[in-house]
Design an enzyme around this catalytic site. Structure first.
Site, PDB file in Angstrom:
ATOM      1  N   ALA A 103     -19.242   2.597  -4.368  1.00  0.00           N
ATOM      2  CA  ALA A 103     -18.736   3.735  -3.577  1.00  0.00           C
ATOM      3  C   ALA A 103     -17.246   3.528  -3.307  1.00  0.00           C
ATOM      4  CB  ALA A 103     -19.553   3.912  -2.308  1.00  0.00           C
ATOM      5  N   SER A 104     -16.811   3.591  -2.058  1.00  0.00           N
ATOM      6  CA  SER A 104     -15.378   3.584  -1.753  1.00  0.00           C
ATOM      7  C   SER A 104     -14.710   2.217  -1.878  1.00  0.00           C
ATOM      8  CB  SER A 104     -15.134   4.168  -0.366  1.00  0.00           C
ATOM      9  OG  SER A 104     -15.348   5.564  -0.397  1.00  0.00           O
ATOM     10  N   PHE A 105     -15.438   1.169  -2.229  1.00  0.00           N
ATOM     11  CA  PHE A 105     -14.783  -0.074  -2.655  1.00  0.00           C
ATOM     12  C   PHE A 105     -13.951   0.199  -3.909  1.00  0.00           C
ATOM     13  CE2 PHE A 105     -16.790  -4.184  -0.937  1.00  0.00           C
ATOM     14  CZ  PHE A 105     -17.005  -3.645   0.319  1.00  0.00           C
ATOM     15  N   LYS A 154     -11.822   2.638  -4.270  1.00  0.00           N
ATOM     16  CA  LYS A 154     -10.500   3.171  -3.922  1.00  0.00           C
ATOM     17  C   LYS A 154      -9.380   2.143  -3.971  1.00  0.00           C
ATOM     18  CE  LYS A 154     -11.831   7.224  -1.170  1.00  0.00           C
ATOM     19  NZ  LYS A 154     -13.289   7.229  -1.357  1.00  0.00           N
ATOM     20  N   TYR A 173      -9.813  11.912   5.318  1.00  0.00           N
ATOM     21  CA  TYR A 173     -10.429  11.183   4.202  1.00  0.00           C
ATOM     22  C   TYR A 173     -10.894  12.190   3.169  1.00  0.00           C
ATOM     23  CZ  TYR A 173     -13.048   7.207   2.271  1.00  0.00           C
ATOM     24  OH  TYR A 173     -13.519   6.184   1.476  1.00  0.00           O
TER      25      TYR A 173
END
Length: 377
Positions: A59-61, A63, A166
């Site tokens: 997931a947002s790891f 980014k 976000y």
């Protein structure tokens, strides 16, 4: 007490209370791993224990890895962070409600100040939901061009540079990197980040699913529930939509915001690179250390290129030092790097949202500082 005893208690308690199904937790101090544990189940229903090299949907790891690739391309002057997105994506012109299409820069994308949003932050009738924008976690097989068109069709939440929200900005950034580098985003990230750091298990697609942790969702106060092929998990005013099979579908666009999978060891390699080979990235990432800008994780927190930046530890009621970087991942993850204490923590669970936004990441953080306290100089 032995080093790691507080962390062990936190993990054991979370498992016993069925707040999480499984987890891998790593702690590094002064560049060396000082705590490592895999606990619970990778697949509860089939009795498969969690293993240290388990692969998680990040997931947002994703980014900070994509942001690092962008900063490296900016450093070699392949891209200019002050330039408008339309230099690379001419058709990407989302408009304000009054019909004006303001310029969005790469800087706006990196700092989530572009006026874009996420569908999971909206109610069911929100503009991103009506446009069927993918948050990068759902809709397997959707193309990047189609999702960009859907994003551009929805109104901006505010004029770029005047607020913080976000958003899918990192997905748009990924599209820019593809155009600028002349190659697909997975190749850009591999060339600039995962390849040099030997993050061999981190990529936008999983071919061998034998090590892939099964995802679960909160069902409080009951035990977490195994996710189905499509899952909507309530979050704030709306719901996050998950399609766990997306990571196995090669036709799915590479979401720069949430599309990768990987291991705890790989991500720790990235965090530790901020001490040495990527030290300049760390400095650039500290865009807003004051905490007076975007209140991303409550009082005291601002936002930089790689995630939230702690400006005022007392306001945040945190043992972390000013300048700490931190973020999470919707499938149930959290990380932070405290450059003053030289302490890095990677915590991956297979339980959304407890592992990201529940008590577990806070308890792991506090236990890490108790087990490995700041040294007196």
């Amino acid at each position: 007490m032995q080093p790691g005893s507080h962390l062990d208690k936190v993990i054991d308690s979370a498992l016993a209370r069925q707040r999480i199904v499984g987890a891998v937790v790593l702690v590094a101090r002064d560049g060396e791993i000082v705590y490592r544990r895999a606990a619970g189940s990778a697949d509860r229903e089939h009795g498969v224990p969690m293993r240290g090299d388990a692969v998680f949907r990040l997931a947002s790891f994703t980014k900070p890895l994509v942001a690092t690739a962008a900063l490296k391309l900016a450093d070699d002057e392949t891209i200019d962070l002050a330039a408008p997105v339309t230099d690379w994506l001419p058709a990407f012109r989302p408009r304000l409600p009054d019909g004006i299409a303001p310029a969005i820069t790469l800087q706006h994308l990196l700092t989530h100040t572009a006026g874009l949003s996420y569908g999971f932050l909206e109610t069911a009738d929100g503009p991103y939901r009506r446009a069927r924008v993918s948050d990068g976690l759902d809709q397997p097989g959707l193309s990047l061009d189609e999702n960009l068109a859907r994003i551009a069709s929805a109104p901006l939440a505010y004029p770029p540079g005047t607020g913080w929200r976000y958003s899918v900005a990192t997905d748009v950034l990924g599209a820019v990197l593809e155009k600028a580098a002349g190659m697909a985003l997975p190749l850009v990230v591999q060339r600039e980040v995962t390849g040099p750091l030997r993050m061999r298990d981190t990529a936008f697609h999983v071919v061998d699913d034998s090590r892939l942790a099964v995802p679960y969702r909160d069902a409080k106060p009951a035990a977490p529930v195994r996710m189905g092929s499509e899952e909507a998990v309530p979050f704030i005013e709306g719901a996050a939509h998950f399609a766990p099979g997306r990571i196995l579908d090669a036709a799915s666009y590479p979401s720069g915001g949430s599309g990768m999978a990987g291991t705890a060891d790989d991500f720790m390699r990235f965090l530790l690179s901020l001490r040495t080979s990527n030290r300049a990235i760390l400095r650039a990432a500290e865009v807003d250390r004051t905490g007076t800008g975007a209140m991303t994780q409550g009082p005291g927190w601002g936002f930089g290129y790689l995630g939230a930046v702690l400006g005022h530890p007392k306001e945040a009621h945190s043992p972390q030092s000013a300048g700490t970087l931190q973020w999470g991942g919707a499938y149930g993850h959290s990380w932070f790097f405290d450059p003053v204490a030289d302490l890095a923590v990677v915590q991956l669970t297979n339980t959304a949202f407890e592992g990201m936004a529940g008590a577990f990441p806070r308890d792991v953080r506090n236990a890490a500082y108790r087990d490995f306290p700041l040294r007196a100089f």
